[in-house]
Design an enzyme around this catalytic site. Structure first.
Site, PDB file in Angstrom:
ATOM      1  N   ASP A  31       0.874  -1.186   0.000  1.00 41.19           N
ATOM      2  CA  ASP A  31       0.000   0.000   0.000  1.00 41.19           C
ATOM      3  C   ASP A  31       0.905   1.228   0.000  1.00 41.19           C
ATOM      4  O   ASP A  31       2.139   1.102   0.074  1.00 41.19           O
ATOM      5  CB  ASP A  31      -0.975  -0.010   1.188  1.00 41.19           C
ATOM      6  CG  ASP A  31      -2.276   0.716   0.855  1.00 41.19           C
ATOM      7  OD1 ASP A  31      -2.218   1.919   0.516  1.00 41.19           O
ATOM      8  OD2 ASP A  31      -3.349   0.085   0.924  1.00 41.19           O
ATOM      9  N   CYS A  41     -19.201  -5.967  -6.949  1.00 46.97           N
ATOM     10  CA  CYS A  41     -19.847  -6.734  -5.870  1.00 46.97           C
ATOM     11  C   CYS A  41     -21.301  -7.051  -6.212  1.00 46.97           C
ATOM     12  O   CYS A  41     -21.748  -8.204  -6.089  1.00 46.97           O
ATOM     13  CB  CYS A  41     -19.760  -5.965  -4.559  1.00 46.97           C
ATOM     14  SG  CYS A  41     -20.130  -4.214  -4.688  1.00 46.97           S
ATOM     15  N   HIS A  79     -26.173  -4.575  -0.480  1.00 45.08           N
ATOM     16  CA  HIS A  79     -27.090  -4.200  -1.561  1.00 45.08           C
ATOM     17  C   HIS A  79     -28.277  -5.164  -1.536  1.00 45.08           C
ATOM     18  O   HIS A  79     -28.126  -6.332  -1.180  1.00 45.08           O
ATOM     19  CB  HIS A  79     -26.420  -4.368  -2.923  1.00 45.08           C
ATOM     20  CG  HIS A  79     -25.058  -3.745  -3.035  1.00 45.08           C
ATOM     21  ND1 HIS A  79     -24.832  -2.400  -2.903  1.00 45.08           N
ATOM     22  CD2 HIS A  79     -23.853  -4.301  -3.281  1.00 45.08           C
ATOM     23  CE1 HIS A  79     -23.546  -2.155  -3.072  1.00 45.08           C
ATOM     24  NE2 HIS A  79     -22.920  -3.287  -3.294  1.00 45.08           N
TER      25      HIS A  79
HETATM   26  N1  LIG Z   1     -15.710  -1.502  -1.372  1.00 47.33           N
HETATM   27  C1  LIG Z   1     -16.465  -2.397  -1.949  1.00 47.33           C
HETATM   28  O1  LIG Z   1     -17.511  -2.775  -1.409  1.00 47.33           O
HETATM   29  C2  LIG Z   1     -16.049  -3.024  -3.248  1.00 47.33           C
HETATM   30  C3  LIG Z   1     -16.708  -4.193  -3.636  1.00 47.33           C
HETATM   31  C4  LIG Z   1     -16.293  -4.839  -4.809  1.00 47.33           C
HETATM   32  C5  LIG Z   1     -15.284  -4.292  -5.578  1.00 47.33           C
HETATM   33  N2  LIG Z   1     -14.683  -3.125  -5.183  1.00 47.33           N
HETATM   34  C6  LIG Z   1     -13.584  -2.622  -6.019  1.00 47.33           C
HETATM   35  O2  LIG Z   1     -12.351  -2.983  -5.385  1.00 47.33           O
HETATM   36  C7  LIG Z   1     -11.346  -2.006  -5.674  1.00 47.33           C
HETATM   37  C8  LIG Z   1     -10.808  -1.449  -4.366  1.00 47.33           C
HETATM   38  O3  LIG Z   1     -11.876  -0.833  -3.672  1.00 47.33           O
HETATM   39  P1  LIG Z   1     -11.828  -0.595  -2.099  1.00 47.33           P
HETATM   40  O4  LIG Z   1     -13.220  -0.301  -1.696  1.00 47.33           O
HETATM   41  O5  LIG Z   1     -11.071  -1.691  -1.450  1.00 47.33           O
HETATM   42  O6  LIG Z   1     -10.977   0.748  -2.052  1.00 47.33           O
HETATM   43  P2  LIG Z   1     -10.185   1.342  -0.785  1.00 47.33           P
HETATM   44  O7  LIG Z   1     -10.055   2.790  -1.032  1.00 47.33           O
HETATM   45  O8  LIG Z   1     -10.784   0.868   0.488  1.00 47.33           O
HETATM   46  O9  LIG Z   1      -8.752   0.642  -0.897  1.00 47.33           O
HETATM   47  C9  LIG Z   1      -7.826   0.960  -1.898  1.00 47.33           C
HETATM   48  C10 LIG Z   1      -6.438   0.868  -1.286  1.00 47.33           C
HETATM   49  O10 LIG Z   1      -5.482   0.998  -2.334  1.00 47.33           O
HETATM   50  C11 LIG Z   1      -4.419   1.804  -1.828  1.00 47.33           C
HETATM   51  N3  LIG Z   1      -3.676   2.348  -2.977  1.00 47.33           N
HETATM   52  C12 LIG Z   1      -3.973   3.414  -3.762  1.00 47.33           C
HETATM   53  N4  LIG Z   1      -3.047   3.554  -4.729  1.00 47.33           N
HETATM   54  C13 LIG Z   1      -2.150   2.539  -4.565  1.00 47.33           C
HETATM   55  C14 LIG Z   1      -0.969   2.131  -5.251  1.00 47.33           C
HETATM   56  N5  LIG Z   1      -0.513   2.793  -6.322  1.00 47.33           N
HETATM   57  N6  LIG Z   1      -0.298   1.026  -4.802  1.00 47.33           N
HETATM   58  C15 LIG Z   1      -0.740   0.341  -3.715  1.00 47.33           C
HETATM   59  N7  LIG Z   1      -1.858   0.685  -3.022  1.00 47.33           N
HETATM   60  C16 LIG Z   1      -2.549   1.765  -3.443  1.00 47.33           C
HETATM   61  C17 LIG Z   1      -5.108   2.843  -0.952  1.00 47.33           C
HETATM   62  O11 LIG Z   1      -4.207   3.440  -0.047  1.00 47.33           O
HETATM   63  C18 LIG Z   1      -6.164   1.979  -0.258  1.00 47.33           C
HETATM   64  O12 LIG Z   1      -5.689   1.408   0.938  1.00 47.33           O
HETATM   65  C19 LIG Z   1     -12.030  -0.966  -6.571  1.00 47.33           C
HETATM   66  O13 LIG Z   1     -11.828  -1.353  -7.912  1.00 47.33           O
HETATM   67  C20 LIG Z   1     -13.505  -1.130  -6.207  1.00 47.33           C
HETATM   68  O14 LIG Z   1     -14.370  -0.689  -7.222  1.00 47.33           O
HETATM   69  C21 LIG Z   1     -15.033  -2.502  -4.022  1.00 47.33           C
END
Ligand SMILES: NC(=O)c1ccc[n+]([C@@H]2O[C@H](COP(=O)([O-])OP(=O)(O)OC[C@H]3O[C@@H](n4cnc5c(N)ncnc54)[C@H](O)[C@@H]3O)[C@@H](O)[C@H]2O)c1
Length: 339
Positions: free
Chosen positions: A35, A144, A222
């Site tokens: 991260d 999701c 959802h």
């Molecule tokens: N939150 C949900 O319910 C959910 C569900 C399904 C899919 N998603 C997808 O999953 C992905 C992540 O979403 P999330 O909700 O976990 O986001 P989040 O913001 O909680 O986590 C993203 C993480 O990536 C880190 N990050 C950013 N740039 C980076 C880099 N260059 N290298 C390493 N780490 C880096 C951030 O610091 C953060 O900790 C997205 O594509 C989102 O659409 C999210």
């Protein structure tokens, strides 16, 4: 057989759960996570005694991480040197930039739903199109909502054949703690068709789909109502039996107290599941009914954990760990305790 080596890049809402999911797979090894900043998730990991090795994706921030008491093992490059495949769970849009790094290294990667579809060779769902992911270098998971929706539709499709679906999605606006969405009080309606219906047709091109998306100001789960047109008539008992037999679907009763978007989350917490996570979607039993021949039912999708099983399936497909969907999902399910 030696374990496949996996790295998780982006340790946020999804990355934390993917890391835990990999650790539970007996045929995979989590080499570490990466991260960029001393996030709350990393602070919590440090307070738990640093069970996973952390690699910093922005070396300039290593002093900041260490000052926050978060031990850093190396840089993201050090992590990428050691792994067979990366699960990229960075903030939506970052994965596309990271892909260039993976490509230069000839490293396989699995991206999450927030990336554009063209980031990957295959738009992937473990149950609906596992074989399409076999040996592919770049896979993208469905979102999701779509992951849960396709699980349910695929279950009926394999039972009786589905021609068409119409879906109404009531979407939680933010995850718990996501303050960037603001303090909201509205139900936001998007134009038809929603992206979930369009995505379903990409994964299951033999089904015609459309639907409505309504964003609501909640943080847990959802709710999706689905009207599915079967190719031949089927009884409610057969529908129920198919849902009951599916390892990633839980049939729940409103009369037992499963009467809201949060019920599943609360139940998962009471089970003692880490973070209150639930890998399964829930079908509300009393919502299963018929309109003519059409099957109507409603599901609840725990958005934070639901993509974990299908992401494990994606690793299996990309690295050709199992040749068939049946073998692959069975392994993932076994290791995640899904019966
Ligand atoms: N939150 C949900 O319910 C959910 C569900 C399904 C899919 N998603 C997808 O999953 C992905 C992540 O979403 P999330 O909700 O976990 O986001 P989040 O913001 O909680 O986590 C993203 C993480 O990536 C880190 N990050 C950013 N740039 C980076 C880099 N260059 N290298 C390493 N780490 C880096 C951030 O610091 C953060 O900790 C997205 O594509 C989102 O659409 C999210």
């Amino acid at each position: 057989m030696s374990k496949v080596k996996v790295g998780v890049v982006g340790y946020g809402v999804i990355g934390q759960r993917l890391a835990d999911g990999v650790v539970r797979q007996g045929d995979m090894e989590l080499v570490g996570i990466a991260d960029v900043a001393p996030t709350l998730a990393l602070r919590a990991l440090a307070e738990k005694g640093m069970p996973y090795k952390l690699y910093c994706a922005n070396p300039d921030n290593i002093p900041q991480m260490e000052a926050a008491g978060i031990p850093v093992t190396g840089t993201a490059d050090d992590l990428l040197d050691q792994v067979d495949i990366v699960l990229d769970a960075t903030s939506a849009g970052v994965g596309r930039k990271n892909k260039e790094i993976y490509q230069k290294r000839g490293l396989k990667a699995v991206f999450q739903g927030g990336e554009k579809n063209d980031v990957a060779d295959v738009f992937f769902h473990g149950y609906a199109n596992y074989e399409k992911g076999l040996g592919k270098d770049y896979l993208k998971l469905t979102s999701c909502n779509t992951t849960g929706l396709i699980r349910a539709v695929d279950c009926l499709d394999r039972l009786v054949g589905i021609e068409r679906v119409v879906v109404t999605i009531v979407r939680r606006s933010a995850d718990p703690g996501d303050t960037h969405r603001g303090v909201v009080d509205l139900a936001l309606v998007e134009p038809v068709p929603n992206h979930q219906a369009k995505d379903l047709m990409l994964i299951m091109p033999h089904i015609e789909a459309t639907g409505l998306l309504v964003h609501v100001p909640t943080t847990h789960g959802h709710i999706i109502s689905i009207l599915a047109t079967p190719k031949k008539s089927i009884s409610k008992e057969e529908v129920l039996a198919a849902f009951n037999a599916h390892p990633r679907i839980r049939v729940v009763r409103i009369t037992d107290g499963f009467n809201s978007n949060t019920a599943l989350f609360r139940y998962a917490r009471d089970l003692g599941n880490p973070r209150g996570d639930m890998y399964e979607i829930a079908v509300f039993e009393e919502t299963i009914t018929f309109s003519g021949n059409n099957i109507f039912f409603t599901i609840s999708v725990p958005q934070e954990a639901v993509v974990t099983p299908e992401t494990m399936d994606a690793i299996r497909a990309s690295l050709m760990m199992q040749a068939t969907r049946e073998e692959a999902v069975a392994m993932t399910n076994k290791y995640l305790g899904l019966k």
